[in-house]
Every structure is written in structure tokens, then in C-alpha cells.
Design an enzyme around this catalytic site. Structure first.
Site, PDB file in Angstrom:
ATOM      1  N   ASN A  28      10.164 -16.444  20.951  1.00  0.00           N
ATOM      2  CA  ASN A  28       9.405 -17.380  20.138  1.00  0.00           C
ATOM      3  C   ASN A  28       8.166 -16.670  19.602  1.00  0.00           C
ATOM      4  O   ASN A  28       7.730 -15.656  20.138  1.00  0.00           O
ATOM      5  CB  ASN A  28       8.954 -18.587  20.974  1.00  0.00           C
ATOM      6  CG  ASN A  28      10.109 -19.462  21.395  1.00  0.00           C
ATOM      7  OD1 ASN A  28      11.132 -19.523  20.723  1.00  0.00           O
ATOM      8  ND2 ASN A  28       9.948 -20.155  22.507  1.00  0.00           N
ATOM      9  N   GLY A  62      13.766 -10.158  30.910  1.00  0.00           N
ATOM     10  CA  GLY A  62      13.140 -11.471  30.984  1.00  0.00           C
ATOM     11  C   GLY A  62      14.216 -12.513  31.194  1.00  0.00           C
ATOM     12  O   GLY A  62      14.725 -13.087  30.234  1.00  0.00           O
ATOM     13  N   SER A  63      14.593 -12.728  32.470  1.00  0.00           N
ATOM     14  CA  SER A  63      15.748 -13.584  32.767  1.00  0.00           C
ATOM     15  C   SER A  63      15.317 -14.944  33.286  1.00  0.00           C
ATOM     16  O   SER A  63      15.648 -15.356  34.400  1.00  0.00           O
ATOM     17  CB  SER A  63      16.662 -12.883  33.772  1.00  0.00           C
ATOM     18  OG  SER A  63      17.171 -11.689  33.213  1.00  0.00           O
ATOM     19  N   GLY A  64      14.555 -15.636  32.443  1.00  0.00           N
ATOM     20  CA  GLY A  64      14.271 -17.036  32.691  1.00  0.00           C
ATOM     21  C   GLY A  64      15.458 -17.857  32.237  1.00  0.00           C
ATOM     22  O   GLY A  64      16.603 -17.414  32.285  1.00  0.00           O
ATOM     23  N   ASN A  72       7.227 -27.872  20.591  1.00  0.00           N
ATOM     24  CA  ASN A  72       6.686 -27.318  21.831  1.00  0.00           C
ATOM     25  C   ASN A  72       5.255 -27.784  22.080  1.00  0.00           C
ATOM     26  O   ASN A  72       4.910 -28.281  23.152  1.00  0.00           O
ATOM     27  CB  ASN A  72       6.721 -25.787  21.773  1.00  0.00           C
ATOM     28  CG  ASN A  72       8.001 -25.232  22.354  1.00  0.00           C
ATOM     29  OD1 ASN A  72       8.982 -25.940  22.512  1.00  0.00           O
ATOM     30  ND2 ASN A  72       7.994 -23.957  22.660  1.00  0.00           N
ATOM     31  N   ASN A 117       8.596 -24.490  17.148  1.00  0.00           N
ATOM     32  CA  ASN A 117       7.789 -24.358  18.353  1.00  0.00           C
ATOM     33  C   ASN A 117       6.358 -24.842  18.149  1.00  0.00           C
ATOM     34  O   ASN A 117       5.728 -25.352  19.085  1.00  0.00           O
ATOM     35  CB  ASN A 117       7.792 -22.904  18.814  1.00  0.00           C
ATOM     36  CG  ASN A 117       9.156 -22.471  19.300  1.00  0.00           C
ATOM     37  OD1 ASN A 117       9.772 -23.129  20.122  1.00  0.00           O
ATOM     38  ND2 ASN A 117       9.653 -21.365  18.778  1.00  0.00           N
ATOM     39  N   LYS A 165      11.610 -21.138  12.726  1.00  0.00           N
ATOM     40  CA  LYS A 165      11.648 -21.344  14.183  1.00  0.00           C
ATOM     41  C   LYS A 165      10.228 -21.494  14.721  1.00  0.00           C
ATOM     42  O   LYS A 165       9.983 -22.278  15.644  1.00  0.00           O
ATOM     43  CB  LYS A 165      12.343 -20.163  14.858  1.00  0.00           C
ATOM     44  CG  LYS A 165      12.369 -20.238  16.393  1.00  0.00           C
ATOM     45  CD  LYS A 165      13.203 -21.391  16.887  1.00  0.00           C
ATOM     46  CE  LYS A 165      13.168 -21.520  18.427  1.00  0.00           C
ATOM     47  NZ  LYS A 165      13.721 -20.329  19.111  1.00  0.00           N
TER      48      LYS A 165
END
Length: 313
Positions: free
Chosen positions: A103, A7-9, A193, A189, A185
């Protein structure tokens, strides 16, 4: 060490960049064709805390990598974890460490379907990131990356990963209670978020509103209640709110990931954050009006935008 970033965002690229710069053998994995093509041809263009760089990196689709990895960092969206684990099963060996920095809540149960618990390392990060265009990202922060082994007997393996992250400049630290930091965390979010996504604003703008104290108190109280009932985790509500405000001062100009998702017509992770708290509250016979309303409003916005909602757990 042979490392795959599953997952290379934005965050995945940031971690992969730092690990390769420190000498590790890194392969970025993703299914976004334009992103893969751009990085494969031109390298990763990344801005880290304001400093621009370009790094040639290996990148491909998950099914195109055909060797076992020593370690795999998982950076998918919450709703994409299951499909990613199915697509990388062939690169997971008997000693491959899988590090989860997603997340949201409940990911350990999913990972245990694909990886021996002794090889699962759970963690949290407060680094922030974003994608400006295919192959072009930014990465900001200096906070810790907290990790803990899921199997109590496998601390040594977790410490090796912590040391590797520390040497790469990612500030790896070992945690004796990563469940606590995971819930804290999740509060980040579930407030920053979700509220930034709903209000189409930066963190600084949201935390400057006249209603921020009421919103933080309501959401954090509901997260803390479920954390205590479900996982025996005691979140100090006032301390958590202070932590959120201090963090907001450091990353105020940032549009967090849920805002980025809606801006790019992607489904959000709300069902693994406020939605998870609202659903758990029902099981415990209590109400979570703030989290339920936030979840409903995010899904309503997805519907209005024509975004296919993410599946619930």
C-alpha cells in the site's frame, strides 16, 4: 520457482499459500516469533473466501534464509520496507525479480536503492486479508493483481510473474499503466483504511454514513490533484468514487489493515497515504485540508494509544 514472501502477515500468507498450492517453492519470511513458531510447527491455518485449509509451509526470519531467490514478493508495511530490503539483501541475486504490492506511495525510489531497476516489478492488489491469531489468517477476494515492469525493456520478466499468479488463482494481469492503478489503490486506502480506523467501523458501516459522499469527494479530489501534479496521472474523480463505492459493496464486512493496526497497537501507514498527499501539496503550494486532517487525527489516535508513530519518508 524459488519464492520468498518478505513480510508474511495476512496478505503475504495468502499469496504464499496460493503460490505453494500451485507448485512453487515458497518460504515465508517475517520477524514475528509467535507467528513463525506456529506456522513452522502446525502449518498455516487459512480461510480463503470462507473455505478453511491447513498447509505446511517453510517459515523463518529474513536473516535465516541463505539461498538466492528467483522471485521475492514484498508485503511489509510501508515504513518497514527499508529495513526489510536491508535484511534480505543476501538472497537477492542478479536476476531475482522483486515484486512490490505494498500500500502507499513512493516505494519505487526505496527499492531502487537495493535492486536493479530491471528486476523491480510494481503492482497492486485488491484482495483483502486479516490475521486472527499467530498462524491463523483469512484471505478474501477475486479481483486482479495488476503488475508492470519498472524498466520498459523488461516486460517479458513481468509477464512470467503475471502468468505464475494467474495459474495460482491470484488473477495476475499485466498493466500498461500501473502508476494509475497505484494511485487509485492509494485512494482506496486513503478513504476506506483511514476512515475505518478513525471511526472504528467496518467498510460497510463507514460507507453507510450520511457524510460519506462529502468525505470521499474531499479526499479523492486531493489525491487526484497531487497525482496530476506529481506523476502526470489523471484520476477521474467521479469514476474513482464510483469504483470505491462498488468495491465497498463487495468487501463491506471487512476491517481494513489500518484499523487492524490500531486494534493491535501497531503504527499505521498514514504517512505514505493521506500524509504523503498533504506533504506533496505543501511542495506545490496548495492545500489539502482533508488529507492533513485525516493524517493529524490518525497520529493523534496513535499518541493517545501510546503507539510509536511510524517514521515519515
Amino acid at each position: 520457482m524459488k519464492i520468498a514472501i518478505a513480510g508474511s502477515g495476512a496478505l503475504g500468507c495468502g499469496f504464499g499459500y496460493h503460490l505453494q498450492k500451485s507448485g512453487e517453492d515458497v518460504t515465508l519470511l517475517d520477524n514475528w516469533e509467535q507467528h513463525i513458531e506456529k506456522i513452522s510447527n502446525d502449518g498455516l491455518n487459512i480461510t480463503v473466501n470462507g473455505v478453511e485449509d491447513n498447509l505446511k509451509m517453510k517459515m523463518c526470519r529474513p536473516n535465516e534464509l541463505n539461498e538466492e531467490m528467483d522471485a521475492i514478493f514484498v508485503f511489509t508495511k510501508s515504513m518497514g520496507l527499508k529495513s526489510m530490503m536491508e535484511s534480505i539483501d543476501h538472497i537477492i541475486g542478479p536476476d531475482t525479480k522483486v515484486i512490490c504490492l505494498l500500500n502507499g506511495l513512493g516505494h519505487l525510489k526505496t527499492l531502487e536503492n537495493y535492486v536493479d531497476k530491471k528486476n523491480i516489478i510494481m503492482g497492486t492488489t485488491v484482495w483483502t486479508a486479516g490475521i486472527d491469531a499467530p498462524g491463523i489468517t483469512h484471505f478474501n477476494g477475486q479481483g486482479p493483481v495488476e503488475l508492470q515492469n519498472s524498466d520498459p525493456n523488461e516486460k517479458e520478466g513481468a509477464l512470467l510473474i503475471v502468468d505464475m499468479l494467474h495459474k495460482s488463482g491470484l488473477n495476475g494481469v499485466y498493466s500498461d499503466n500501473v502508476n494509475y492503478t497505484t494511485w487509485r489503490k492509494a485512494c482506496v486506502n486513503g478513504t476506506m483504511n483511514a476512515l475505518c480506523a478513525l471511526l472504528d467501523s467496518t467498510i460497510e458501516e463507514v460507507f453507510s454514513t450520511s457524510t460519506i459522499d462529502s468525505m470521499l469527494s474531499g479526499i479523492v479530489t486531493e489525491f487526484a490533484t497531487v497525482a496530476r501534479l506529481q506523476d502526470d496521472i489523471e484520476l477521474d474523480i467521479e469514476e474513482t468514487i464510483t469504483y470505491l463505492k462498488n468495491l465497498a459493496e463487495k468487501v463491506g464486512a471487512h476491517y481494513p489493515s489500518m484499523h487492524q493496526d490500531l486494534a493491535n497497537n501497531r503504527p499505521t501507514e498514514i504517512d505514505f497515504l493521506n500524509g504523503a498527499v498533504a506533504e506533496a501539496s505543501k511542495r506545490f503550494g496548495i492545500e489539502a485540508p482533508y488529507c492533513q486532517s485525516v493524517t493529524d487525527l490518525i497520529h493523534a489516535k496513535e499518541d493517545i494509544m501510546g503507539i510509536h508513530s511510524a517514521p515519515t519518508k
